[in-house]
Write a protein that holds these residues in place. Sequence first.
Motif, PDB file in Angstrom:
ATOM      1  N   ARG A 168       3.647 -19.884   2.296  1.00 33.08           N
ATOM      2  CA  ARG A 168       4.424 -18.750   1.773  1.00 33.08           C
ATOM      3  C   ARG A 168       5.226 -19.161   0.545  1.00 33.08           C
ATOM      4  N   ILE A 169       5.825 -20.341   0.605  1.00 26.53           N
ATOM      5  CA  ILE A 169       6.589 -20.835  -0.546  1.00 26.53           C
ATOM      6  C   ILE A 169       5.665 -21.061  -1.737  1.00 26.53           C
ATOM      7  N   PHE A 170       4.474 -21.620  -1.448  1.00 29.56           N
ATOM      8  CA  PHE A 170       3.492 -21.853  -2.514  1.00 29.56           C
ATOM      9  C   PHE A 170       3.032 -20.525  -3.112  1.00 29.56           C
ATOM     10  N   GLY A 171       2.855 -19.498  -2.269  1.00 29.81           N
ATOM     11  CA  GLY A 171       2.408 -18.195  -2.750  1.00 29.81           C
ATOM     12  C   GLY A 171       3.416 -17.518  -3.661  1.00 29.81           C
ATOM     13  N   THR A 172       4.716 -17.741  -3.421  1.00 32.53           N
ATOM     14  CA  THR A 172       5.742 -17.124  -4.284  1.00 32.53           C
ATOM     15  C   THR A 172       5.678 -17.657  -5.711  1.00 32.53           C
ATOM     16  N   GLN A 173       5.106 -18.843  -5.891  1.00 31.15           N
ATOM     17  CA  GLN A 173       4.977 -19.391  -7.249  1.00 31.15           C
ATOM     18  C   GLN A 173       4.048 -18.539  -8.104  1.00 31.15           C
ATOM     19  N   PHE A 174       3.034 -17.925  -7.484  1.00 30.82           N
ATOM     20  CA  PHE A 174       2.125 -17.037  -8.225  1.00 30.82           C
ATOM     21  C   PHE A 174       2.852 -15.744  -8.613  1.00 30.82           C
ATOM     22  N   VAL A 175       3.666 -15.229  -7.674  1.00 32.38           N
ATOM     23  CA  VAL A 175       4.406 -13.998  -7.959  1.00 32.38           C
ATOM     24  C   VAL A 175       5.422 -14.216  -9.079  1.00 32.38           C
ATOM     25  N   ASN A 176       5.945 -15.437  -9.190  1.00 30.93           N
ATOM     26  CA  ASN A 176       6.930 -15.763 -10.232  1.00 30.93           C
ATOM     27  C   ASN A 176       6.296 -16.408 -11.462  1.00 30.93           C
ATOM     28  N   SER A 177       4.969 -16.301 -11.594  1.00 32.64           N
ATOM     29  CA  SER A 177       4.271 -16.919 -12.725  1.00 32.64           C
ATOM     30  C   SER A 177       4.321 -16.012 -13.953  1.00 32.64           C
ATOM     31  N   ASN A 178       3.451 -16.295 -14.933  1.00 34.13           N
ATOM     32  CA  ASN A 178       3.405 -15.480 -16.160  1.00 34.13           C
ATOM     33  C   ASN A 178       2.753 -14.116 -15.945  1.00 34.13           C
ATOM     34  N   TYR A 179       2.115 -13.934 -14.781  1.00 33.97           N
ATOM     35  CA  TYR A 179       1.446 -12.649 -14.480  1.00 33.97           C
ATOM     36  C   TYR A 179       1.962 -12.112 -13.147  1.00 33.97           C
ATOM     37  N   PRO A 180       3.233 -11.792 -13.065  1.00 31.69           N
ATOM     38  CA  PRO A 180       3.826 -11.398 -11.768  1.00 31.69           C
ATOM     39  C   PRO A 180       3.250 -10.098 -11.212  1.00 31.69           C
ATOM     40  N   LYS A 181       2.997  -9.093 -12.067  1.00 31.39           N
ATOM     41  CA  LYS A 181       2.496  -7.810 -11.578  1.00 31.39           C
ATOM     42  C   LYS A 181       1.101  -7.951 -10.977  1.00 31.39           C
ATOM     43  N   PHE A 182       0.262  -8.730 -11.669  1.00 28.43           N
ATOM     44  CA  PHE A 182      -1.112  -8.923 -11.199  1.00 28.43           C
ATOM     45  C   PHE A 182      -1.120  -9.589  -9.824  1.00 28.43           C
ATOM     46  N   PHE A 183      -0.393 -10.698  -9.686  1.00 33.68           N
ATOM     47  CA  PHE A 183      -0.404 -11.428  -8.421  1.00 33.68           C
ATOM     48  C   PHE A 183       0.354 -10.686  -7.323  1.00 33.68           C
ATOM     49  N   THR A 184       1.346  -9.878  -7.712  1.00 32.30           N
ATOM     50  CA  THR A 184       2.021  -9.039  -6.720  1.00 32.30           C
ATOM     51  C   THR A 184       1.048  -8.008  -6.147  1.00 32.30           C
ATOM     52  N   ASN A 185       0.226  -7.407  -7.001  1.00 35.18           N
ATOM     53  CA  ASN A 185      -0.790  -6.451  -6.536  1.00 35.18           C
ATOM     54  C   ASN A 185      -1.821  -7.134  -5.643  1.00 35.18           C
ATOM     55  N   VAL A 186      -2.256  -8.339  -6.034  1.00 38.04           N
ATOM     56  CA  VAL A 186      -3.215  -9.093  -5.220  1.00 38.04           C
ATOM     57  C   VAL A 186      -2.625  -9.382  -3.842  1.00 38.04           C
ATOM     58  N   TYR A 187      -1.361  -9.806  -3.831  1.00 38.20           N
ATOM     59  CA  TYR A 187      -0.685 -10.119  -2.564  1.00 38.20           C
ATOM     60  C   TYR A 187      -0.563  -8.869  -1.697  1.00 38.20           C
ATOM     61  N   GLU A 188      -0.155  -7.749  -2.288  1.00 38.25           N
ATOM     62  CA  GLU A 188       0.033  -6.515  -1.514  1.00 38.25           C
ATOM     63  C   GLU A 188      -1.293  -6.015  -0.929  1.00 38.25           C
ATOM     64  N   LEU A 189      -2.359  -6.079  -1.735  1.00 43.83           N
ATOM     65  CA  LEU A 189      -3.661  -5.608  -1.259  1.00 43.83           C
ATOM     66  C   LEU A 189      -4.196  -6.494  -0.127  1.00 43.83           C
ATOM     67  N   THR A 190      -4.158  -7.807  -0.341  1.00 43.63           N
ATOM     68  CA  THR A 190      -4.685  -8.720   0.689  1.00 43.63           C
ATOM     69  C   THR A 190      -3.855  -8.670   1.960  1.00 43.63           C
ATOM     70  N   SER A 191      -2.525  -8.636   1.820  1.00 43.53           N
ATOM     71  CA  SER A 191      -1.672  -8.611   3.020  1.00 43.53           C
ATOM     72  C   SER A 191      -1.856  -7.299   3.782  1.00 43.53           C
ATOM     73  N   THR A 192      -2.016  -6.187   3.062  1.00 44.18           N
ATOM     74  CA  THR A 192      -2.239  -4.897   3.730  1.00 44.18           C
ATOM     75  C   THR A 192      -3.530  -4.921   4.533  1.00 44.18           C
ATOM     76  N   PHE A 193      -4.612  -5.439   3.927  1.00 40.02           N
ATOM     77  CA  PHE A 193      -5.892  -5.487   4.642  1.00 40.02           C
ATOM     78  C   PHE A 193      -5.817  -6.419   5.844  1.00 40.02           C
ATOM     79  N   VAL A 194      -5.200  -7.590   5.668  1.00 37.40           N
ATOM     80  CA  VAL A 194      -5.098  -8.553   6.771  1.00 37.40           C
ATOM     81  C   VAL A 194      -4.299  -7.960   7.920  1.00 37.40           C
ATOM     82  N   LEU A 195      -3.203  -7.259   7.595  1.00 44.23           N
ATOM     83  CA  LEU A 195      -2.385  -6.647   8.643  1.00 44.23           C
ATOM     84  C   LEU A 195      -3.141  -5.543   9.370  1.00 44.23           C
ATOM     85  N   ILE A 196      -3.885  -4.738   8.615  1.00 43.92           N
ATOM     86  CA  ILE A 196      -4.686  -3.674   9.241  1.00 43.92           C
ATOM     87  C   ILE A 196      -5.778  -4.293  10.120  1.00 43.92           C
ATOM     88  N   LEU A 197      -6.505  -5.265   9.572  1.00 39.80           N
ATOM     89  CA  LEU A 197      -7.581  -5.925  10.316  1.00 39.80           C
ATOM     90  C   LEU A 197      -7.048  -6.596  11.577  1.00 39.80           C
TER      91      LEU A 197
END
Length: 349
Positions: A168-197
């Motif tokens: 989780r700590i490692f994943g926050t580095q992507f959200v705080n990178s130079n492309y925060p919106k892109f990786f935030t969307n990736v995180y939200e989409l993957t986490s939503t699917f994993v939670l539903i599944l």
Amino acid sequence: MTDLKKIFKRADVQKLIALIFILVILYIIRDLISIVLLTTIFSYLAVKSARKINRWTKIPYGFSVLIFFTVSIVIFVTAFMYIVPTLVNQFAIIPDEVMKFMKNFPDVKKYLNDTYQNLDLLNEVTKNWRTLLESGWDTLNVIGSVLSKVLLSIFLSFIFAISWQRLRIFGTQFVNSNYPKFFTNVYELTSTFVLILGSIIEVQMTIAFINTILMVIGLSLLKVPSILVMALLIFILGLIPIAGVLISLIPLSVISFAALGWTGMIEVWILIAIIHLFESYFLHPRLMATRTELPIFLTFATIIVMEHLLGAWGLIIGVPIVAFILSILGVQDASISKHSSQVNATETK
């Protein structure tokens, strides 16, 4: 040019780009998709169970993960040691029941004998022994491949669960990178699917377990043979939403008809109908209260289409995929994601 930039800056377009990125990655690793899905399911169950153990007993999270995997492996090995000999004995009863059925219905026996003579099985086996040997070897390879994938997925899920906090700590580095919106969307989409599944699988396992217990009690009262074999079959097919009940009708009908005749088979049908009504109108609505739920027709259509597109995996992940798509489109609220995020928030406090 400025209009194009404005389009790409829109939130829905950026989310679509993130979704395309995820689909491209999945296409690239399509040969490993079984391992990915198994690891995802096992990891979800492991992390959630370890958190519950940690919350209830105050045992550190790492030890909670070890307890979960140790208990799961011990239960599986113990069940395997005790169940397999019983399964072998109960499978041995099935041919006797078939022979009893053929004695009671001589017309069927005559038809099968005529078919056997017309097929000339001995001659066919002699001619095609190499093909049969190759098909048997291929079957063994498939079983070995499945076992290796399951074992690798269990190992990966153990590593994932025990290092969850660091990941989780490692994943926050992507959200705080130079492309925060892109990786935030990736995180939200993957986490939503994993939670539903994960949640739908969790609920389906609970429903399958309760249905299996009720069916075993009912079949025992009706004196249907090979109870343990039937219980294993009912539980496995119970993991398939709705359609699993209909598929389980076939072997249950054959065994009950062979052992108990028409009356016994009708009694088994009535038992299945009662348990299915109990599942549909009591179990399913209550257990799916915080989950994404689909109409029965859409569930059936999803299972048929997804099985055609994805094979056996489509029977299990078809409903979560459709629920995920409906969540993205805003057609149906993913209350499951909100519920899970609230649980995560309370656990991290």
